[in-house]
Enzyme design. Structure first.
Site, PDB file in Angstrom:
ATOM      1  N   SER A 259      85.942   4.594 -13.242  1.00  0.00           N
ATOM      2  CA  SER A 259      85.549   5.340 -14.159  1.00  0.00           C
ATOM      3  C   SER A 259      85.442   4.946 -15.224  1.00  0.00           C
ATOM      4  O   SER A 259      84.327   5.614 -16.038  1.00  0.00           O
ATOM      5  CB  SER A 259      86.157   6.664 -13.859  1.00  0.00           C
ATOM      6  OG  SER A 259      86.901   7.000 -13.934  1.00  0.00           O
TER       7      SER A 259
ATOM      8  N   HIS B 161      89.305   8.734 -18.796  1.00  0.00           N
ATOM      9  CA  HIS B 161      87.573   9.132 -19.419  1.00  0.00           C
ATOM     10  C   HIS B 161      87.008   9.160 -20.726  1.00  0.00           C
ATOM     11  O   HIS B 161      85.980   8.736 -20.937  1.00  0.00           O
ATOM     12  CB  HIS B 161      86.718   9.902 -18.430  1.00  0.00           C
ATOM     13  CG  HIS B 161      87.039  10.144 -17.333  1.00  0.00           C
ATOM     14  ND1 HIS B 161      87.102  11.365 -15.844  1.00  0.00           N
ATOM     15  CD2 HIS B 161      87.449   8.967 -16.463  1.00  0.00           C
ATOM     16  CE1 HIS B 161      87.439  10.610 -14.722  1.00  0.00           C
ATOM     17  NE2 HIS B 161      87.157   8.841 -14.899  1.00  0.00           N
TER      18      HIS B 161
END
Length: 411
Positions: free
Chosen positions: A145, A197
């Protein structure tokens, strides 16, 4: 009544068609991550602390391999499925623009930069003189991610759109899209690595603003890899996309407007001074010829159609679209626009009649970049300037192809 073959196609047929439309590298990453998860599931391997990105282990034991193993392993079925389903549209779009080898290099570069940002921020927070916080040094991050957030930033900048939809619920400004997703995921999901992230977003912005330009090799580097014998089996596959850009670099253009004040994430004199030497897409006409920063059009191997026939067919459809737009009330007639239309049609038809282009002319065509005057002519046809600049960059300065791209987007 004869059944509709398309609507009556079975699930397996539709899945096969969907899978065949995914480029080589993107589908390979999906297969590798899926196989790794299945193998871990079958053998009962759950010691992710040995492969995740753990800042304390990287610093103390110099386990650099964690930078790359952490992006390939996933903790659960939903984890790997969600990441791979997000990778398919993002990776496919970027791979078609950049080529398979260049896209692989970008993924490796983003994985490395994400890890460096992760380490720096974790060390800064852990050893700051005010209130040390050691938790981030022992946080175990795993999954693809982080790179996905970098791809979101790059693809959003490359597309030139002004707004993006968040799960189809509401629209947000494109420049805030990645940040909004960061907050939404953090609020709605558990065990989500905020720092992982965040570092992905920082790497994406560093990439599009040119801070990694000195790490990006030229086209000859990718061409040498594509022509190597050990990669020949992959290159021959129909879904493999060659790096066919005629320019000498692989930079992704940013989407700042030269005539408008900068409206980025930061403001003030410091950022304006910094952005003055950061490569921007909105460049003066005299400098665009020296710094073509779009990676070029990727082409798929294994195509068997006749390019002359397809060119003539596209000419007829292009002529109809141009005539329709010329008579449309949304696109008022303009002498400059009419001249460009006639030049585009005349140039395309003359190439379809068998006009021979020499090697020197082809090289000059590949390195040609449209001037500001050409861009203004296309703007006079009724297209937005941002879309015109992106289309011209994608067409390597070829106005014929740029018009086709713009018309296809409006169609």
């Amino acid at each position: 009544m004869r059944p509709n073959i398309v609507s009556e196609a079975g699930l397996s047929t539709r899945l096969g068609q969907w899978w065949e439309g995914i480029p080589f590298l993107t589908s390979s990453v999906v297969v590798v991550c899926g196989v790794i998860y299945l193998v871990c599931l079958l053998v009962g391997y759950d010691s992710f602390a040995e492969v995740c990105f753990l800042p304390s282990a990287v610093i103390s034991r110099f386990q650099v391999y964690r930078i790359y193993t952490s992006v390939l392993f996933h903790g659960s079925l939903l984890h790997v499925m969600f990441n791979m389903m997000a990778l398919v549209p993002l990776g496919s779009e970027l791979e078609r623009v950049m080529g398979s080898v260049r896209c692989l290099y970008m993924i490796i570069l983003l994985a490395t930069s994400n890890a460096i940002f992760h380490l720096l921020i974790a060390l800064l927070i852990a050893y700051n003189p005010f209130q040390p916080y050691q938790y981030l040094m022992n946080e175990c991050a795993i999954g693809f991610s982080g790179i996905l957030f970098s791809m979101i930033v790059i693809e959003t900048s490359l597309s030139g759109v002004q707004h993006r939809s968040v799960f189809g619920l509401f629209n947000v400004p494109a420049k805030w899209y990645a940040w909004i997703l960061l907050v939404v995921f953090q609020l709605l999901m558990t065990n989500v690595s905020l720092l992982g992230h965040l570092c992905g977003i920082l790497s994406g912005f560093a990439y599009i603003y040119g801070f990694f330009n000195f790490l990006l090799p030229g086209t000859s580097f990718y061409s040498a890899i594509e022509s190597s014998s050990w990669l020949s089996a992959c290159v021959r596959r129909p879904k493999f996309i060659l790096c066919t850009g005629g320019n000498s670099s692989g930079y992704i253009p940013s989407h700042s407007n030269q005539n408008a004040p900068f409206s980025g994430l930061l403001s003030g004199n410091i950022w304006r001074n910094l952005s003055s030497w950061v490569p921007q897409r909105g460049m003066p006409a005299e400098s665009t010829g020296d710094n073509g920063r779009f990676p070029g059009r990727g082409r798929t191997l294994g195509s068997t159609h006749n390019p002359t026939v397809s060119t003539l067919n596209s000419d007829s459809s292009l002529q109809v679209r141009l005539l329709d737009n010329g008579s449309s009330p949304n696109h008022p007639s303009n002498p400059a626009a009419t001249t460009v239309d006639q030049q585009v049609l005349h140039g395309r038809q003359s190439s379809g009649d068998g006009t021979h282009i020499g090697a020197g002319g082809l090289a000059r065509h590949q390195h040609s970049v449209a001037s500001e005057e050409d861009i203004q002519k296309l703007v006079a046809m009724g297209f937005e300037k941002t879309q015109v600049e992106v289309a011209v960059a994608a067409a390597d300065g070829d106005l014929n192809v740029a018009v086709e791209i713009l018309m296809s987007q409006q169609g």
